[in-house]
Design a protein around this motif. Sequence first.
Motif, PDB file in Angstrom:
ATOM      1  N   UNK A 152      35.122  29.639  43.079  1.00 39.85           N
ATOM      2  CA  UNK A 152      34.005  28.708  42.913  1.00 39.85           C
ATOM      3  C   UNK A 152      32.780  29.346  42.250  1.00 39.85           C
ATOM      4  N   UNK A 153      32.693  30.661  42.225  1.00 36.23           N
ATOM      5  CA  UNK A 153      31.528  31.316  41.626  1.00 36.23           C
ATOM      6  C   UNK A 153      31.608  31.422  40.105  1.00 36.23           C
ATOM      7  N   UNK A 154      32.773  31.136  39.528  1.00 31.19           N
ATOM      8  CA  UNK A 154      32.904  31.167  38.072  1.00 31.19           C
ATOM      9  C   UNK A 154      32.184  29.942  37.503  1.00 31.19           C
ATOM     10  N   UNK A 155      31.282  30.121  36.527  1.00 33.05           N
ATOM     11  CA  UNK A 155      30.557  28.978  35.959  1.00 33.05           C
ATOM     12  C   UNK A 155      31.521  27.937  35.389  1.00 33.05           C
ATOM     13  N   UNK A 156      31.222  26.668  35.613  1.00 29.11           N
ATOM     14  CA  UNK A 156      32.100  25.577  35.174  1.00 29.11           C
ATOM     15  C   UNK A 156      32.183  25.450  33.658  1.00 29.11           C
ATOM     16  N   UNK A 157      31.352  26.170  32.959  1.00 33.58           N
ATOM     17  CA  UNK A 157      31.417  26.166  31.494  1.00 33.58           C
ATOM     18  C   UNK A 157      32.518  27.060  30.972  1.00 33.58           C
ATOM     19  N   UNK A 158      32.948  27.992  31.800  1.00 32.97           N
ATOM     20  CA  UNK A 158      33.744  29.113  31.298  1.00 32.97           C
ATOM     21  C   UNK A 158      35.001  29.344  32.126  1.00 32.97           C
ATOM     22  N   UNK A 159      36.025  28.497  31.995  1.00 28.68           N
ATOM     23  CA  UNK A 159      37.242  28.712  32.777  1.00 28.68           C
ATOM     24  C   UNK A 159      37.834  30.083  32.473  1.00 28.68           C
ATOM     25  N   UNK A 160      38.319  30.743  33.514  1.00 30.92           N
ATOM     26  CA  UNK A 160      38.884  32.076  33.330  1.00 30.92           C
ATOM     27  C   UNK A 160      40.382  32.128  33.616  1.00 30.92           C
ATOM     28  N   UNK A 161      41.004  30.988  33.769  1.00 31.61           N
ATOM     29  CA  UNK A 161      42.452  30.902  33.986  1.00 31.61           C
ATOM     30  C   UNK A 161      43.018  29.828  33.069  1.00 31.61           C
ATOM     31  N   UNK A 162      44.237  30.060  32.573  1.00 31.31           N
ATOM     32  CA  UNK A 162      44.908  29.039  31.772  1.00 31.31           C
ATOM     33  C   UNK A 162      46.415  29.144  31.952  1.00 31.31           C
ATOM     34  N   UNK A 163      47.066  28.011  31.771  1.00 33.63           N
ATOM     35  CA  UNK A 163      48.516  27.984  31.877  1.00 33.63           C
ATOM     36  C   UNK A 163      49.048  26.803  31.089  1.00 33.63           C
ATOM     37  N   UNK A 164      50.100  27.030  30.342  1.00 37.41           N
ATOM     38  CA  UNK A 164      50.745  25.944  29.599  1.00 37.41           C
ATOM     39  C   UNK A 164      51.722  25.251  30.534  1.00 37.41           C
ATOM     40  N   UNK A 165      51.721  23.926  30.452  1.00 38.41           N
ATOM     41  CA  UNK A 165      52.628  23.127  31.274  1.00 38.41           C
ATOM     42  C   UNK A 165      53.246  22.033  30.411  1.00 38.41           C
TER      43      UNK A 165
END
Length: 188
Positions: A152-165
Amino acid sequence: MTELPHTRTRMVHWLGTAVALAAVVGASSLVQPADATAQPTLTTAAAGTAPDPKQADFPVDCGSASVKVDVVEKGSTDFDGDGRRETVASVRCHSGTGTPPSALFVLGAPARPGQAPRVVATMLRTKEQMSVQDLRVHGRTVSAKLLGYSSPSVPRCCPDRQRKVKWEWKDGKFALEAAPVPGSPESV
């Protein structure tokens, strides 16, 4: 130069992301809105006309009736081969700043002419706090990249996780398949 704490990736972050995505996969295959079905009902809509997502009433809570739902990306195809196209729409609450979470829905033709298109499947809910990018609809497959946050501390502007589905239409329902987490042994 000091690296920001939320930009360092550790195996525990990837494992947390994998667990969260597994929960999304499991929940999305089990939880559907009470009025949603995976198969559109018969209508008199033209065979080549896909439902217009701008006319749909999406089950998204934006906190206020005055906040509209934006259709961010869309695509259409005839998933079930019945001659009628369905529309896949990535939507989110309108915001002047930040990136609100996305939801992903499949729309079928209205139950009656003149009514709004119906939500016939839910692939992603806003409460899962993810964003959808690179939405592609081809044949019986929907693919996208989901962006999320390690904490929750990661700014909502800057996602730090990604995954292709991808979701594939099989045996009358959508089956979700997630690519391995980048950097995991499965992705090598």
